[in-house]
Structures are given as structure tokens and as C-alpha cells.
Motif scaffolding. Structure first.
Motif, PDB file in Angstrom:
ATOM      1  N   GLN A 254       0.670  -1.753  -0.179  1.00 17.20           N
ATOM      2  CA  GLN A 254       0.083  -0.397  -0.204  1.00 17.20           C
ATOM      3  C   GLN A 254       1.355   1.387  -0.099  1.00 17.20           C
ATOM      4  O   GLN A 254       0.877   2.142  -0.792  1.00 17.20           O
ATOM      5  N   TYR A 316      -1.472   1.342 -11.268  1.00 11.94           N
ATOM      6  CA  TYR A 316      -0.716   1.734 -10.197  1.00 11.94           C
ATOM      7  C   TYR A 316       0.660   1.652  -9.876  1.00 11.94           C
ATOM      8  O   TYR A 316       1.116   2.281  -9.580  1.00 11.94           O
ATOM      9  N   ALA A 328      -4.139  -2.855 -10.715  1.00 12.82           N
ATOM     10  CA  ALA A 328      -5.299  -2.094 -10.528  1.00 12.82           C
ATOM     11  C   ALA A 328      -5.835  -0.354 -10.371  1.00 12.82           C
ATOM     12  O   ALA A 328      -3.809   0.653 -10.494  1.00 12.82           O
ATOM     13  N   ARG A 329      -6.337   0.339 -10.262  1.00  9.50           N
ATOM     14  CA  ARG A 329      -6.557   1.378 -10.966  1.00  9.50           C
ATOM     15  C   ARG A 329      -7.016   1.826  -9.358  1.00  9.50           C
ATOM     16  O   ARG A 329      -7.906   1.804  -8.741  1.00  9.50           O
ATOM     17  N   MET A 330      -6.119   2.850  -8.995  1.00  9.62           N
ATOM     18  CA  MET A 330      -6.454   3.466  -6.842  1.00  9.62           C
ATOM     19  C   MET A 330      -7.034   5.220  -7.244  1.00  9.62           C
ATOM     20  O   MET A 330      -6.567   5.703  -8.397  1.00  9.62           O
ATOM     21  N   HIS A 331      -7.770   4.829  -6.544  1.00 11.38           N
ATOM     22  CA  HIS A 331      -8.268   6.415  -6.881  1.00 11.38           C
ATOM     23  C   HIS A 331      -7.790   7.659  -6.587  1.00 11.38           C
ATOM     24  O   HIS A 331      -8.056   8.444  -6.886  1.00 11.38           O
ATOM     25  N   HIS A 378     -12.421   2.689  -4.274  1.00  9.68           N
ATOM     26  CA  HIS A 378     -10.680   3.218  -3.608  1.00  9.68           C
ATOM     27  C   HIS A 378      -9.954   2.286  -4.862  1.00  9.68           C
ATOM     28  O   HIS A 378      -8.968   2.822  -4.560  1.00  9.68           O
ATOM     29  N   GLU A 379     -10.318   1.124  -5.254  1.00  4.20           N
ATOM     30  CA  GLU A 379      -9.407   0.628  -5.900  1.00  4.20           C
ATOM     31  C   GLU A 379     -10.438  -0.308  -8.164  1.00  4.20           C
ATOM     32  O   GLU A 379     -11.835  -0.802  -6.866  1.00  4.20           O
ATOM     33  N   ASP A 381     -10.288  -2.758 -10.935  1.00  7.39           N
ATOM     34  CA  ASP A 381      -9.311  -3.918 -10.987  1.00  7.39           C
ATOM     35  C   ASP A 381      -8.841  -3.180 -12.986  1.00  7.39           C
ATOM     36  O   ASP A 381      -9.445  -2.024 -13.763  1.00  7.39           O
ATOM     37  N   TRP A 391      -6.120  -2.260  -1.826  1.00  7.82           N
ATOM     38  CA  TRP A 391      -6.976  -1.404  -0.561  1.00  7.82           C
ATOM     39  C   TRP A 391      -8.399  -1.642  -0.803  1.00  7.82           C
ATOM     40  O   TRP A 391      -9.261  -1.786  -1.345  1.00  7.82           O
TER      41      TRP A 391
END
Length: 427
Positions: A254, A316, A328-331, A378-379, A381, A391
Motif C-alpha cells: 500500500q 498502480y 489496479a486503478r487507485m482512486h 478506492h480501487e 481492477d 485497498w
């Protein structure tokens, strides 16, 4: 360079000049604050929220969440949002008491059950202490009781233990009693220290904190990142030698993921512009490389991270050959993206930053905003579906809220100091 889909309107026709867009940002921010209010713990501090916005009872309260939420509610209180001030006070109380280590000083990473609880993380981390300082600075700007005492304590801890004049950067972490330091240095903790230092400089009217922020940026960005094609080198040993294979076996960490994190390049890009604006505002020397490097970081982040696997969104992490590692795509990444694009647009007036700003808000509206349960996912795929590989839940609203606020504000002073002077500017 065209790095986002161009639009056909004139370059002066920015969304940020449109009242409807600004109202939309305000409404998004207010909905995030309403969602975040559910995190208040009657026992003290703020809980981690799940996907539906319910507190997760099994998760031990975190100092990081307490500090971020206190800072965010302070920004809301400065704008006159009812209920936010009481939540700032709630956060100050927790950071002053529950999370503070009264025996050795500094702050625990998580809430102990008692003074000698062996199950908690007792390390003293620069990353967390930077957020405590940021929360205290914002609360002080908001005029909340007890905030200045908390700020003085946080500043004393930073100066006594974390700031290294010899290195011109922050040390990473220590044992609970401060006797053992970690043989690691991190760009992430130093980046958030820059964020906190800029706030300290404004709230305390102390330019030394801008000088320290500039020192960190010069080392990590103008030296290391520029030499790496404006990809932010994240990990170092205690002698500041690059540690490129750090956490290779934990690529989805993280806070310390393996490889390169495009989102941090976007975050640094905005911070360099905030630093430049702060220096200029006070008649201090602002090196030309601050703007040059802000643009370089932004372009490198987009080139390596946006749709790197063929689908919209920022991955990410990537490896040293710019291949996606964690898709993954993080906010927080896209949130920092719109803030950086808005900052570069304000600073340069170049239409290409408007292109990105529009495209990324469209992406957030389509994929990130959770219209069923509130807040942002928050996340996502690699197919832009809600996920939880890195997360889980919706721990806090810090990144998302700032994405709705910062585009509406000048680049300096920092948000809380500015709103204390001119709350009308956020409208």
C-alpha cells in the motif's frame, strides 16, 4: 506533446471558468464530507469505512485515518460546512490523547489497547508524523481549540527526530523509544513531508519549512527523478543509494510498492507548483526547474501510467522498463491527476492540461464515483470494476476531497491558510 484526447473548444474555454463545473465540484466535495461523517468513533478517532460506508469494527483505528480525516474536516469547517468543526475537535482530541505515545513521545501507527499492547505497530514513522503535522496545521488555521498545542508538539517531534539537516531530507522511521532507526529512506514519506512543510510555512509564518521542502524536492526530483526520465525513484537505503529491487516480492504494497508509481509523479508535479507559488508569494527564490520538473513529471506519469495496459485509467505501478506490474486503478492516483492538471493549467495556460483535466473527470464520473453507496471506489481492477487487491473498503476521503477543492483555489498559499483568509475563493 498530445497526451490526452484534445477537445475542439478554445483554450480560454476552461471548465474551471464555468460556474456549472465549479458547482459540480462543490457538490461532489459536500457528498464526500457527508459520507466521511460516518467514520466518527464515539470512543475517539475515526473508523475505517467499508464499501457501503459502515465502520469496520474488526479493524484497529489508525493514526493515518485520524490525521487525514481531521485535516479534511478542517478544510470543510473553513468553508462553513455544518458539523465539520466538531469533527475537527474530535480528531484533535484523538491525536492529542489516544494515538500519542506519552511515554516516549511521537505517535503510534494504530490505537493501542493499553500502554504495553504487544500487538500494535509501535514504530514511529515519518509518513504518519507528516500527516499529524498537516492535520494540526489545518486545524490551527481553522481556529479549533487545542490545535496549536498539537501543532507545536508535532513540529517539535519532526525537528527532534525526523528532519536530518545533514541529509536535507527526512529519516524514515524509528523504534518506539527512538533508539533504532530504519536502514531505509523513502520518497513517499518525504513527498508528504513536503506537503506538510508547505502548510507549516504558511500557518506558522516560518519560511524555514519552505526551504526544507525545496531541499527535499531538489534531491528527490531534480536529482534522482530527472535522471530517471522523470520517473520518481521511490526507495533508497540509509545512504540514499537507489534501491530499485525493493519489495520486488511485495509489488502491491500500500505504501512501498515495488517499481515506479505514476500517481506519485502526478502528486509531486502539483506539489512543485505549490512550492514555487509559495516561494514567489513571499519574495523568495524559486528555481526555474520547479516548473520544468513539474511538467516533466506529469508527462512521464501519463506516458507510463495512463492506459498502460490498453484500458482507460492509471495503473498502480510499472517496472523499470515501464511495463505494468500492478494493473489496479487507485482512486488517489486519478484524484492527484486532476489536481496536477488543474495546477499546470493555471500555471501555464496550456490547453493540453485542460484536455487531461476534462478526460480524467469524465473517467472519475464514469468509473470511480459510487452512486449507490457514496464516496469513490478506492480501487478498480484492470477492467475498471470495483476491486480490493491492495485497498479494501473506503478508508478515508482525503485524496478525493482535495481533488474537488484544489482546482478551485490558487496555487498558494496552502489550502487551509488560504481558506482562513478567503473562504469565498472556494466557491
Amino acid at each position: 506533446m498530445v497526451i490526452c484526447t484534445p477537445f475542439t473548444a478554445t483554450t480560454e474555454d476552461s471548465w474551471l471558468n464555468r460556474p456549472a463545473h465549479r458547482r459540480w465540484l462543490i457538490a461532489q466535495g459536500e457528498s464526500l464530507i457527508a459520507f466521511g461523517k460516518a467514520s466518527r468513533r464515539p470512543e475517539g478517532g475515526f473508523a475505517t469505512l467499508d464499501e457501503r460506508g459502515h465502520p469496520i469494527p474488526a479493524q484497529r483505528p489508525q493514526t493515518l485515518i485520524a490525521a487525514r480525516m481531521t485535516h479534511t474536516f478542517a478544510l470543510a469547517a473553513l468553508q462553513g460546512i455544518p458539523g465539520a468543526g466538531a469533527l475537527v475537535d474530535h480528531g484533535i482530541s484523538a491525536l492529542t490523547g489516544l494515538f500519542h505515545d506519552d511515554r516516549h513521545g511521537g505517535w503510534f501507527a494504530e490505537l493501542p489497547d493499553d500502554d504495553d499492547d504487544p500487538g500494535i505497530d509501535t514504530t514511529k514513522q515519518a509518513y504518519l508524523h507528516a500527516f499529524v503535522a498537516l492535520a494540526a496545521a489545518s486545524a490551527t488555521a481553522a481556529g479549533r481549540p487545542g490545535a496549536r498545542a498539537l501543532l507545536d508538539r508535532a513540529v517539535a517531534t519532526l525537528e527532534q527526530h525526523f528532519w536530518s539537516p545533514e541529509e536535507g531530507r527526512m529519516r524514515e522511521s524509528f523504534s518506539r523509544d527512538w533508539q533504532q532507526g530504519e536502514a531505509y529512506r523513502g520518497a513517499n514519506s518525504n513527498m508528504h513531508s513536503v506537503e506538510a512543510f508547505l502548510a507549516l510555512a504558511d500557518v506558522l509564518e516560518a519560511p524555514v519549512w519552505r526551504e526544507r521542502a525545496l531541499s527535499i524536492a531538489a534531491h528527490l526530483i531534480h536529482d534522482h527523478a530527472m535522471a530517471a526520465g522523470y520517473l520518481v525513484v521511490e526507495h533508497f537505503d540509509q545512504h540514499w543509494q537507489e534501491w530499485r529491487d525493493y519489495n520486488r516480492d511485495q509489488p502491491g504494497d500500500q505504501f512501498r510498492p515495488y517499481g515506479l508509481t505514476p500517481g506519485h509523479a502526478l502528486e509531486w508535479s502539483r506539489l512543485l507548483l505549490n512550492l514555487e507559488a509559495g516561494l514567489l508569494r513571499h519574495g523568495e527564490h524559486a528555481p526555474a526547474w520547479l516548473l520544468e520538473d513539474a511538467i516533466g513529471l506529469f508527462d512521464a506519469a501519463v506516458a507510463t501510467g495512463w492506459a498502460a495496459d490498453g484500458a482507460p485509467g492509471f495503473v498502480y505501478t510499472v517496472d523499470w522498463e515501464n511495463r505494468p506490474v500492478v494493473q489496479a486503478r487507485m482512486h488517489w492516483v486519478i484524484g492527484e491527476g486532476v489536481a496536477a492538471a488543474a495546477a499546470l493549467l493555471a500555471r501555464t495556460g496550456r490547453a493540453r492540461f485542460e484536455h487531461c483535466y476534462r478526460q480524467w473527470w469524465d473517467y472519475i464520473d464514469l468509473y470511480m464515483v459510487d452512486r449507490e453507496h457514496g464516496s469513490w471506489h478506492h480501487e478498480l481492477d484492470e477492467h475498471n470494476r470495483p476491486a480490493a487487491s491492495v485497498w479494501s473498503g473506503k478508508p478515508d476521503i482525503y485524496h478525493a476531497y482535495q481533488a474537488t477543492l484544489f482546482p478551485r483555489l490558487p496555487l498558494a498559499p496552502t489550502a487551509a491558510a488560504l481558506l482562513a483568509e478567503r473562504p469565498d475563493l472556494a466557491g
